[in-house]
Design a protein around this motif. Structure first.
Motif, PDB file in Angstrom:
ATOM      1  N   HIS A   1       0.707  -0.598   0.242  1.00  0.00           N
ATOM      2  CA  HIS A   1       0.006   0.342  -0.300  1.00  0.00           C
ATOM      3  C   HIS A   1       1.072   0.862   0.110  1.00  0.00           C
ATOM      4  CE1 HIS A   1      -3.704  -2.419   0.618  1.00  0.00           C
ATOM      5  NE2 HIS A   1      -3.153  -3.263   1.263  1.00  0.00           N
TER       6      HIS A   1
ATOM      7  N   PHE B   1      -2.934   9.672   4.751  1.00  0.00           N
ATOM      8  CA  PHE B   1      -3.720   8.426   5.637  1.00  0.00           C
ATOM      9  C   PHE B   1      -4.727   8.757   5.781  1.00  0.00           C
ATOM     10  CE2 PHE B   1       0.585   7.248   6.660  1.00  0.00           C
ATOM     11  CZ  PHE B   1       0.475   5.425   6.896  1.00  0.00           C
ATOM     12  N   CYS B   2      -5.282   9.994   5.409  1.00  0.00           N
ATOM     13  CA  CYS B   2      -7.226  10.469   5.065  1.00  0.00           C
ATOM     14  C   CYS B   2      -7.105  10.093   3.634  1.00  0.00           C
ATOM     15  CB  CYS B   2      -6.762  11.966   5.351  1.00  0.00           C
ATOM     16  SG  CYS B   2      -6.807  12.719   6.734  1.00  0.00           S
TER      17      CYS B   2
ATOM     18  N   MET C   1      -6.348   7.360   2.642  1.00  0.00           N
ATOM     19  CA  MET C   1      -6.023   5.624   2.792  1.00  0.00           C
ATOM     20  C   MET C   1      -7.368   5.097   3.483  1.00  0.00           C
ATOM     21  SD  MET C   1      -2.147   4.625   3.233  1.00  0.00           S
ATOM     22  CE  MET C   1      -2.601   2.792   3.617  1.00  0.00           C
ATOM     23  N   GLU C   2      -7.860   6.036   4.518  1.00  0.00           N
ATOM     24  CA  GLU C   2      -9.415   5.659   5.649  1.00  0.00           C
ATOM     25  C   GLU C   2     -10.103   4.939   5.057  1.00  0.00           C
ATOM     26  OE1 GLU C   2     -10.857   8.654   7.664  1.00  0.00           O
ATOM     27  OE2 GLU C   2      -9.563   9.027   8.345  1.00  0.00           O
TER      28      GLU C   2
ATOM     29  N   TYR D   1     -10.201   0.234   8.492  1.00  0.00           N
ATOM     30  CA  TYR D   1      -9.310   0.609  10.128  1.00  0.00           C
ATOM     31  C   TYR D   1      -7.900  -0.412  10.122  1.00  0.00           C
ATOM     32  CZ  TYR D   1     -11.471  -3.592  12.061  1.00  0.00           C
ATOM     33  OH  TYR D   1     -12.301  -5.014  12.270  1.00  0.00           O
TER      34      TYR D   1
ATOM     35  N   HIS E   1      -5.325   0.617   7.165  1.00  0.00           N
ATOM     36  CA  HIS E   1      -4.950   1.363   7.697  1.00  0.00           C
ATOM     37  C   HIS E   1      -4.092   2.336   8.942  1.00  0.00           C
ATOM     38  CE1 HIS E   1      -4.934   5.847  10.083  1.00  0.00           C
ATOM     39  NE2 HIS E   1      -4.952   6.026   8.940  1.00  0.00           N
ATOM     40  N   ASN E   2      -4.513   1.415   9.753  1.00  0.00           N
ATOM     41  CA  ASN E   2      -3.832   1.155  11.172  1.00  0.00           C
ATOM     42  C   ASN E   2      -2.250   0.689  10.813  1.00  0.00           C
ATOM     43  OD1 ASN E   2      -5.732   2.778  12.026  1.00  0.00           O
ATOM     44  ND2 ASN E   2      -6.250   1.489  13.188  1.00  0.00           N
TER      45      ASN E   2
ATOM     46  N   CYS F   1      -0.240  -0.412   8.336  1.00  0.00           N
ATOM     47  CA  CYS F   1       0.574   1.039   7.238  1.00  0.00           C
ATOM     48  C   CYS F   1       0.816   1.619   7.862  1.00  0.00           C
ATOM     49  CB  CYS F   1      -0.340   1.293   6.139  1.00  0.00           C
ATOM     50  SG  CYS F   1      -0.903   0.469   5.076  1.00  0.00           S
ATOM     51  N   LEU F   2       0.484   2.324   8.813  1.00  0.00           N
ATOM     52  CA  LEU F   2       0.621   3.546   9.559  1.00  0.00           C
ATOM     53  C   LEU F   2       2.237   2.900  10.511  1.00  0.00           C
ATOM     54  CD1 LEU F   2       0.235   6.509  10.797  1.00  0.00           C
ATOM     55  CD2 LEU F   2      -1.397   6.043  12.151  1.00  0.00           C
TER      56      LEU F   2
ATOM     57  N   LYS G   1      -4.465   6.235  14.698  1.00  0.00           N
ATOM     58  CA  LYS G   1      -5.161   5.053  14.609  1.00  0.00           C
ATOM     59  C   LYS G   1      -6.525   5.870  13.614  1.00  0.00           C
ATOM     60  CE  LYS G   1      -1.237   2.214  15.422  1.00  0.00           C
ATOM     61  NZ  LYS G   1      -1.638   0.201  15.803  1.00  0.00           N
TER      62      LYS G   1
END
Length: 388
Positions: A128, A150-151, A153-154, A158, A161-162, A164-165, A194
């Motif tokens: 990603h 990341f906005c 990717m939401e 979750y 997103h989480n 990857c973060l 997250k």
């Protein structure tokens, strides 16, 4: 008449500017980076605005009543030259891929994974983030751009997103903390929060399970269909089912012994096998190759079948179980939840179900202890029986 926001700055024109009800910003036509703000109270201030490595710089130069336009221009040019020189001096030459590679080789590679698989954080980054920002110089990733990424990717949910973060934030944190020679002091992903996880309680009803099993009969990939069948009747994690080996199956006692190397808790699991699974395994053994794996694959580098998402999606669509909302449609892990929930609803003791799931603590099993709608309905009917 309202003063245009762009004009050639002169001391005279700046002096005659009148304040308005809101703060206004003006730009010099001869030096577009030179700005003037005028507040409703009449305060006039020079600023210089520009970008360095995609980072916005907004620097105050001075009060317009104390410095001339020429002074403001001189200060603006000097400050822009200074920042440009600092950029060249501190440019690391590293891209985001370099940061993650360093983290992977020195930190992530030391973390244990199930059966030597690629770590989930590496998979998340590679799938990603690498295509989006992998080749971007690290100096060009601002905190605002990181947040916007990341906005966006939401929409992937979750979980993606989480993870990857965590992967990219951990990579920068590691490099900053332990790679002193790289002289990197900013983690642009710090501060990004997250997404809140959705507690999932989806399991199959008896009717849904029958429809799913019937649908699996029509799949062209019956090896993958068998994996889902075994997962439903054993409650085992899908990864364990895929890695199942023939020597782990005791047909005489109808048990499956999962070795500690293949479990999350590093303990041996002992799973009693339903007659449905025993019959399925006997049929597979008659057609088995020389591979030690029950679900062998010559194309897989692991020796056993991986993937299967397409088969699952096809099967639940045919069974009429697919839904656009991911929290409504069943997922493969819901087979494990179904296995546990049915036992609890049939009256099985929670400690027995816990053993069947190979849990080390009852609190883990309680997650699967759901009460179905019919039980709730019966409870309500009983409570208000006097009104019948």
């Amino acid at each position: 008449m309202t003063q245009p926001t762009k004009f050639k700055f002169t001391d005279r024109r700046i002096k005659v500017l009148l304040p308005e009800s809101k703060t206004r910003t003006y730009s010099d036509l001869s030096l577009v980076n030179l700005k003037l703000t005028l507040t409703p109270s009449g305060t006039k201030t020079f600023y210089v605005r520009f970008k360095v490595s995609a980072q916005d710089i907004n620097h105050k130069l001075g009060n317009a009543e104390k410095i001339t336009v020429d002074d403001a221009k001189s200060r603006a040019i000097s400050f822009m030259n200074l920042k440009s020189a600092q950029k060249l001096e501190h440019n690391s030459g590293l891209i985001i891929n370099d940061i993650f590679k360093i983290y992977k080789e020195n930190e992530l590679s030391a973390r244990k994974t199930l059966a030597g698989r690629t770590h989930a954080l590496e998979v998340s980054y590679r799938t990603h983030l690498k295509p989006k920002i992998g080749k971007t110089p690290i100096e060009e990733i601002t905190r605002k751009e990181a947040r916007n990424l990341f906005c966006e990717m939401e929409k992937l949910g979750y979980s993606v997103h989480n993870r990857c973060l965590t992967s990219i934030k951990s990579a920068f944190t590691y490099v900053i903390d332990f790679e002193d020679d790289l002289n990197i002091g900013l983690n642009p992903f710090i501060g990004i929060k997250k997404m809140r996880e959705v507690q999932r309680n989806r399991y199959l009803t008896e009717d849904e399970a029958k429809r799913l099993l019937k649908s699996l009969d029509h799949e062209s990939n019956q090896d993958m269909a068998d994996i889902y069948r075994v997962a439903l009747f054993t409650g085992a994690r899908l990864s364990n089912v895929k890695m199942m080996k023939w020597h782990e199956i005791d047909f005489s006692s109808c048990q499956w012994l999962i070795p500690a190397t293949n479990t999350k808790t590093s303990k041996v699991y002992q799973i009693p096998l339903h007659s449905f699974v025993i019959n399925l395994l006997k049929q597979r053994r008659e057609q088995a190759s020389d591979s030690p794996f029950v679900f062998a694959s010559e194309r897989s580098k692991y020796g056993y079948i991986t993937g299967g998402d397409k088969v699952w999606k096809s099967a639940i669509k045919r069974a009429g179980l697919y839904h656009e909302n991911p929290n409504i449609r069943p997922r493969p892990h819901d087979l494990r939840r179904t296995f546990a929930t049915w036992q609890i609803q049939s009256g099985a003791d929670i400690s027995v179900v816990s053993k069947a799931l190979c849990h080390t603590s009852l609190k883990h099993t309680m997650i699967y202890a759901h009460t179905n709608v019919e039980q709730v309905r019966n409870s309500i009917e009983e409570a208000f029986r006097m009104f019948k």
